[in-house]
Design a protein around this motif. Structure first.
Motif, PDB file in Angstrom:
ATOM      1  N   ILE A 624       0.849  -1.175   0.083  1.00  0.00           N
ATOM      2  CA  ILE A 624       0.251   0.042  -0.068  1.00  0.00           C
ATOM      3  C   ILE A 624       0.868   1.324   0.031  1.00  0.00           C
ATOM      4  CG2 ILE A 624      -1.614   1.361   1.405  1.00  0.00           C
ATOM      5  CD1 ILE A 624      -2.725  -1.459   2.164  1.00  0.00           C
ATOM      6  N   ALA A 625       1.835   1.206   0.773  1.00  0.00           N
ATOM      7  CA  ALA A 625       2.767   2.419   0.971  1.00  0.00           C
ATOM      8  C   ALA A 625       3.557   2.662  -0.497  1.00  0.00           C
ATOM      9  CB  ALA A 625       3.864   2.224   1.939  1.00  0.00           C
ATOM     10  N   LEU A 626       3.982   1.561  -1.204  1.00  0.00           N
ATOM     11  CA  LEU A 626       4.472   1.521  -2.372  1.00  0.00           C
ATOM     12  C   LEU A 626       3.577   2.207  -3.496  1.00  0.00           C
ATOM     13  CD1 LEU A 626       6.985   1.195  -4.369  1.00  0.00           C
ATOM     14  CD2 LEU A 626       6.153  -1.193  -4.724  1.00  0.00           C
ATOM     15  N   LEU A 631       1.584   7.027  -6.594  1.00  0.00           N
ATOM     16  CA  LEU A 631       0.828   7.957  -7.037  1.00  0.00           C
ATOM     17  C   LEU A 631       1.038   9.195  -6.694  1.00  0.00           C
ATOM     18  CD1 LEU A 631      -2.527   6.170  -5.891  1.00  0.00           C
ATOM     19  CD2 LEU A 631      -1.741   6.239  -8.143  1.00  0.00           C
ATOM     20  N   LEU A 632       2.008   9.728  -5.692  1.00  0.00           N
ATOM     21  CA  LEU A 632       2.307  10.750  -5.320  1.00  0.00           C
ATOM     22  C   LEU A 632       3.629  11.366  -5.742  1.00  0.00           C
ATOM     23  CD1 LEU A 632       2.020  10.687  -1.625  1.00  0.00           C
ATOM     24  CD2 LEU A 632       0.503  11.850  -3.006  1.00  0.00           C
ATOM     25  N   VAL A 633       3.993  10.534  -6.966  1.00  0.00           N
ATOM     26  CA  VAL A 633       5.166  11.083  -7.914  1.00  0.00           C
ATOM     27  C   VAL A 633       4.738  12.187  -8.520  1.00  0.00           C
ATOM     28  CG1 VAL A 633       6.779  10.262  -9.674  1.00  0.00           C
ATOM     29  CG2 VAL A 633       6.523   9.003  -7.704  1.00  0.00           C
ATOM     30  N   PRO A 634       3.627  12.528  -9.267  1.00  0.00           N
ATOM     31  CA  PRO A 634       3.521  13.669 -10.109  1.00  0.00           C
ATOM     32  C   PRO A 634       3.248  14.785  -9.354  1.00  0.00           C
ATOM     33  CG  PRO A 634       2.137  11.883 -11.081  1.00  0.00           C
ATOM     34  CD  PRO A 634       2.862  11.294  -9.616  1.00  0.00           C
ATOM     35  N   LEU A 771      -2.563  14.933  -8.838  1.00  0.00           N
ATOM     36  CA  LEU A 771      -2.338  14.495 -10.052  1.00  0.00           C
ATOM     37  C   LEU A 771      -2.439  15.620 -11.215  1.00  0.00           C
ATOM     38  CD1 LEU A 771      -1.830  11.400 -11.008  1.00  0.00           C
ATOM     39  CD2 LEU A 771      -4.013  11.489 -11.943  1.00  0.00           C
ATOM     40  N   PRO A 772      -1.255  16.771 -11.107  1.00  0.00           N
ATOM     41  CA  PRO A 772      -1.450  17.588 -11.747  1.00  0.00           C
ATOM     42  C   PRO A 772      -1.498  17.327 -13.322  1.00  0.00           C
ATOM     43  CG  PRO A 772       0.228  17.766 -10.007  1.00  0.00           C
ATOM     44  CD  PRO A 772      -0.200  16.429 -10.345  1.00  0.00           C
ATOM     45  N   PRO A 773      -2.187  17.865 -14.092  1.00  0.00           N
ATOM     46  CA  PRO A 773      -2.200  17.598 -15.594  1.00  0.00           C
ATOM     47  C   PRO A 773      -1.187  18.269 -16.167  1.00  0.00           C
ATOM     48  CG  PRO A 773      -4.352  18.242 -14.754  1.00  0.00           C
ATOM     49  CD  PRO A 773      -3.605  18.502 -13.450  1.00  0.00           C
TER      50      PRO A 773
END
Length: 814
Positions: A624-626, A631-634, A771-773
């Motif tokens: 879950i942490a991975l 998902l938080l990379v962007p 999730l910045p476009p």
């Protein structure tokens, strides 16, 4: 040759390539020879009819007739005279019925059965006709991929493991060949090709569009083959790999299809598992049941023990009665019944059974029974969540009875189970142990008795092995191991004595729960030796120390007693002629290990059970942490870019304003730096507009864009002033001789972003944050640019290779 006839030949070749996945179904190559003949006849009929310009219906009829003739000649009923007769069609129907039975009776890969071969040739021939018509007549080669895909779906549907990748690549290459051939034919019929500069080129000379198509096709195949290898998968159960029908460590006799898991290595992995997982619940009316078995290893080579793929008849045809077989006529039997309930954690294609099963009811799916191996297997169904009832026989015999068993003749087929790789040390030990023994049983008992603590043997899970013959020899020297080493070593030594032996795999009886109920876990995974005695069949010998086996049923009978158990009194000692009272197991041995809490995870040294740790929760939390981190990379990328731009636009000195407003005071020290600051601020404003779904028109000037932003979002106050300031700064940086210097662009960016955030919905704000476009758009553009540059480099390299002439390297001689 005209285009249609050429396309027909390509369609036939593509169909044969698309049939490559059927290699995972059949053991031999007979099917491909039959298919070659059939496809050749069909395409010959197609070429002939197109040469004489027959209508479409006549072309289809001729190909169908060619298929019928091919089937008649390859699978004759014996009553034909070149052409099929009424009996021929009855014979075809019988072959189809046989194929249906064979699919239920055999696991993949299947032998060359007439019914299965007939269905394969019929299917490939029918697909050949459809592909030919779609390609050469209707000019829809893309649709021809559907019937070609139908061939590939057959091994996918019946194969219990992953279908090999190479046949898939071959089939995909055939489909691409078909598409390329159709494209070339269309170009040839259209006229000549020209490049962008007006140069006339050959039809096969590469063009950018064609090169891009080929690259996309090759990349698609590579992704389809490689991606499944990189994606983590969830195995069906603890013993899924353990119980596949192959069991070898590499190529060679008895190792089954390539890439299968070694039974011994898999067994050691289950016994060393950190958690205890319930797999089975068995309810039986037998007071002291023996072991459940599901697989055997009966081939011994330098690679160790392996097993042949099981072969037998369908389960619904019934099971043989051992009481009516000459091989076991000297045994006496008692009949029992048991109910087996399999958990969701045991997903395998071999069902656990008691030896000498008479009937199995309630097992869902297609199953078959191998009478020689005494195993129940399936090519497409697993044991997951199955419940079934077993009626079985328990064989009874004594030591004196086994001593009467005659030795097998040297030419007996069962003597194949005496083959060994040959080892001087093992053969010398066997010769020493059986010296002076006159019967097969006495020889086996001498070897069996040698595996005792008095001779230095001890139980230990620390020993690791893959079942290779050299590692079995090492075990005989260090004398420390667990069930797999004991079972394999004894089977090898018994074979060296000239007596058939093999290794059986299954489960011990488990933990008793009262009223005939036994709970079996992964700790009960076990292996033991089976020795063949003429007139008695395969007799079990469990040489593993009983104290190290959870749920052990090491026989207390006189034919295979526990050699490590002391004899308390003379009255309880083994009497050579005493009959077995009611079971083939030892009640004390069965209950002892369970009561003391010592199982197969025991180290065999201090008698204390090892405390296990459940890592499931930790793995779930880490997964879950991975996922959250990915998902938080962007969002992290967006934050870092914003900080870099803010740092670039931050002034290095206080801003001084005059009465006329912002002057041309130098803050950054250089005019070029002022332009870069304005561009960085404008880039950040554009990315913010993309994040908050505000349209961006690259044809507008910065001032017009800023005005539209204020108008569309109804900005007022500081956000509106900030937008005007950013538009002015970017406009002067682009067009003016002197850029705007000394403006608080960082503060303006914060104000305008705050204004845009307050003017949109919560969903848009959440997406802009998480999730910045703008980041996703930047990544897509980067991937597109990288792909374009790579394509240009490859095109340049290909053009260089095309122009290269090896003759230029040769020295001219006069």
């Amino acid at each position: 040759m005209t285009g249609r006839r050429r396309l027909g030949l390509v369609a036939a070749g593509s169909t044969l390539l698309a049939a490559a996945p059927l290699t995972a179904i059949f053991e031999s190559w007979t099917w491909i020879m039959y298919c070659l003949v059939t496809v050749a006849l069909i395409e010959g009929a197609a070429v002939a009819t197109r040469t004489f310009r027959f209508p479409t219906w006549a072309q289809a009829a001729s190909m169908t007739l060619a298929l019928l003739l091919a089937l008649t000649w390859i699978f004759p009923s014996g009553k034909e005279i070149i052409i099929p007769q009424p009996d021929t069609f009855a014979h075809f129907a019988e072959l189809i019925r046989q194929a249906g039975e064979d699919t239920r009776a055999f696991g993949v890969p299947v032998p060359d059965r007439d019914g299965l071969l007939f269905v394969a040739v019929l299917g490939v021939g029918a697909v050949t006709i459809v592909v030919d018509l779609l390609t050469a007549v209707f000019r829809r080669p893309a649709l021809a991929g559907l019937p070609m895909l139908a061939i590939y779906s057959i091994p996918v549907a019946v194969y219990t493991e992953s279908v090999p990748a190479i046949p898939f690549v071959i089939g995909a290459a055939g489909f691409m060949w078909l598409l390329v051939a159709d494209n070339v034919d269309r170009v040839r019929r259209f006229g000549r090709r020209f490049t962008g500069d007006g140069r006339d080129v050959d039809v096969w000379e590469p063009s950018p569009l064609a090169a891009a198509g080929r690259r996309i096709g090759v990349a698609g195949m590579l992704v389809a083959v490689v991606l499944p290898l990189a994606v983590p998968t969830v195995e069906g159960g603890l013993l899924t790999q353990l119980t596949q029908s192959g069991a070898g460590t590499g190529p060679g006799t008895g190792n089954g299809p390539g890439g299968r898991i070694n039974l011994f290595a898999s067994l050691s992995g289950q016994l060393n598992h950190t958690t205890t997982i319930p797999l089975l619940k068995v309810t039986t009316d037998e007071p002291e049941p023996f072991y459940l078995r599901f697989a055997i290893a009966d081939v011994l080579t330098d690679n160790g023990f392996g097993n042949e793929s099981p072969r037998g008849g369908a389960l619904n045809l019934g099971l043989p009665d051992p009481r009516r077989q000459a091989a076991t006529r000297l045994s006496t039997y008692t009949e029992h019944r048991a109910r087996v309930e399999v958990s969701k954690d045991l997903q395998q294609n071999m069902a656990p059974l008691y030896t000498y099963a008479l009937g199995v009811n309630g097992l869902k799916g297609s199953w078959a029974y191998d009478q020689n191996q005494q195993v129940l297997y399936s090519g497409r169904t697993t044991t997951r969540d199955q419940q079934y009832d077993i009626t079985y026989l328990r064989a009874r015999y004594t030591a004196d009875q086994l001593r009467q068993a005659p030795s097998l003749a040297s030419n007996d087929a069962l003597m194949a189970y005496t083959a060994t790789p040959g080892d001087a040390t093992v053969e010398a030990a066997v010769a020493r142990l059986i010296n002076g023994k006159n019967t097969d049983y006495d020889k086996v008992r001498a070897i069996y008795n040698w595996f005792s603590k008095d001779n230095g043997f001890r139980y230990s899970l620390a020993t690791q092995t893959t079942g290779k013959a050299s590692e079995i020899a090492d075990f005989l020297n260090n004398r420390a191991g667990y069930c797999q080493q004991y079972a394999a070593a004894m089977a090898w030594m018994v074979r060296a004595a000239g007596i058939p032996a093999r290794v059986a795999f299954g489960f011990t009886r488990g933990t008793p729960g009262g009223e005939g109920v036994y709970t079996i876990t992964n700790r009960n995974a076990h292996a033991w030796t089976e020795v063949y005695f003429q007139g008695f069949g395969w007799v079990p010998f469990d040489a593993t120390p009983a104290a190290g086996v959870t749920g052990s049923a090491r026989s207390a009978s006189n034919w295979a007693p526990d050699v490590d158990r002391p004899t308390p009194t003379a009255s309880t000692s083994a009497d050579a002629g005493a009959p077995v009272p009611d079971s083939s197991g030892d009640p004390g041995a069965a209950n002892g290990p369970d009561k003391s809490g010592v199982g197969e995870e025991q180290g065999g040294t201090n008698g204390q059970a090892t405390e296990t740790t459940d890592w499931t929760g930790l793995w779930i939390a880490a997964s879950i942490a991975l996922v959250l981190a990915l998902l938080l990379v962007p969002a992290l990328r967006r934050v870092l870019v914003r900080r870099r731009r803010h740092a670039a636009t931050a002034p290095e000195a206080p801003v001084v304003l005059s009465a006329e407003g912002i002057t041309d005071l130098t803050v950054t020290g250089e005019t070029g730096r002022a332009r870069e600051d304005a561009h960085a601020a404008w880039d950040e404003l554009v990315d913010s507009m993309v994040d908050f779904q505000v349209p961006v028109d690259p044809t507008e000037t910065p001032r017009v864009t800023a005005q539209r932003l204020v108008r569309d979002l109804s900005l007022t106050g500081e956000p509106a002033e900030a937008a005007t300031l950013l538009g002015t700064a970017e406009e002067r940086a682009r067009y003016a001789r002197q850029p705007l210097q000394g403006a608080e662009l960082t503060s303006a960016l914060r104000r305008i972003r705050s204004g845009m955030s307050g003017s949109v919905s919560r969903r848009i704000r959440l997406r802009a944050t998480l999730l910045p476009p703008s980041v996703l758009l930047s990544w897509r553009r980067g991937m597109g640019e990288w792909s374009t540059r790579s394509a240009e480099r490859l095109a340049g390299l290909r053009e260089s290779l095309t122009r290269f002439n090896p003759r230029r390297l040769l020295t001219r001689t006069r």
